[in-house]
Design a protein around this motif. Structure first.
Motif, PDB file in Angstrom:
ATOM      1  N   ARG A 140       0.832  -1.208   0.000  1.00 30.50           N
ATOM      2  CA  ARG A 140       0.000   0.000   0.000  1.00 30.50           C
ATOM      3  C   ARG A 140       0.869   1.261   0.000  1.00 30.50           C
ATOM      4  NH1 ARG A 140      -4.128   1.880  -2.115  1.00 30.50           N
ATOM      5  NH2 ARG A 140      -4.714   3.808  -1.164  1.00 30.50           N
TER       6      ARG A 140
ATOM      7  N   GLU B 120      -6.074   3.550  -6.752  1.00 24.92           N
ATOM      8  CA  GLU B 120      -6.650   2.287  -7.199  1.00 24.92           C
ATOM      9  C   GLU B 120      -6.170   1.940  -8.611  1.00 24.92           C
ATOM     10  OE1 GLU B 120      -8.409   4.871  -5.982  1.00 24.92           O
ATOM     11  OE2 GLU B 120      -9.036   4.074  -4.037  1.00 24.92           O
TER      12      GLU B 120
ATOM     13  N   GLU C 285      -3.428  -1.332 -10.181  1.00 29.36           N
ATOM     14  CA  GLU C 285      -3.734  -2.228 -11.300  1.00 29.36           C
ATOM     15  C   GLU C 285      -2.719  -2.148 -12.437  1.00 29.36           C
ATOM     16  OE1 GLU C 285      -6.160  -4.478 -11.121  1.00 29.36           O
ATOM     17  OE2 GLU C 285      -6.538  -3.723  -9.100  1.00 29.36           O
TER      18      GLU C 285
END
Length: 113
Positions: free
Chosen positions: A54, A74, A78
């Motif tokens: 994170r 986010e 990805e």
């Protein structure tokens, strides 16, 4: 093309070079994300060397936004980083070194002793 004199580094994603830079705004964003109240505290947090996945996402996202890219954390999570996890970690560390590196001018101000 990245400009190392401006503290920029590169992130390689799917063969594309994306510039990253920790602007004052990006650093303020990281202070908030890591719940610290100063640049020296933020630098100390990174020097500890215990970065989570994170943390890497936050650092890279702040660096991309600091260089002008509109991207959410986010979306960064990805991305297909060249070099996989190791590539992402190396890119985040290079960005931190460019900002808080050994050069005295790049080091955050220290409180008086």
């Amino acid at each position: 093309m990245v400009n190392r004199h401006r503290g920029e580094t590169a992130l390689l994603v799917s063969g594309e070079t994306l510039p990253m830079r920790l602007t004052l705004g990006a650093l303020a964003e990281l202070e908030q994300a890591f719940a610290v109240d100063s640049l020296p505290a933020l630098g100390e947090r990174f020097v500890e060397g215990r970065l989570s996945a994170r943390d890497i996402i936050r650092i890279i996202a702040a660096g991309l936004r600091g260089a002008g890219r509109v991207i959410r954390d986010e979306d960064v999570a990805e991305l297909s980083f060249d070099g996989g996890l190791s590539g992402a970690i190396k890119a985040a560390i290079a960005l931190l070194e460019a900002t808080f590196g050994e050069d005295d001018a790049a080091r955050p101000p220290q409180p008086p002793a």
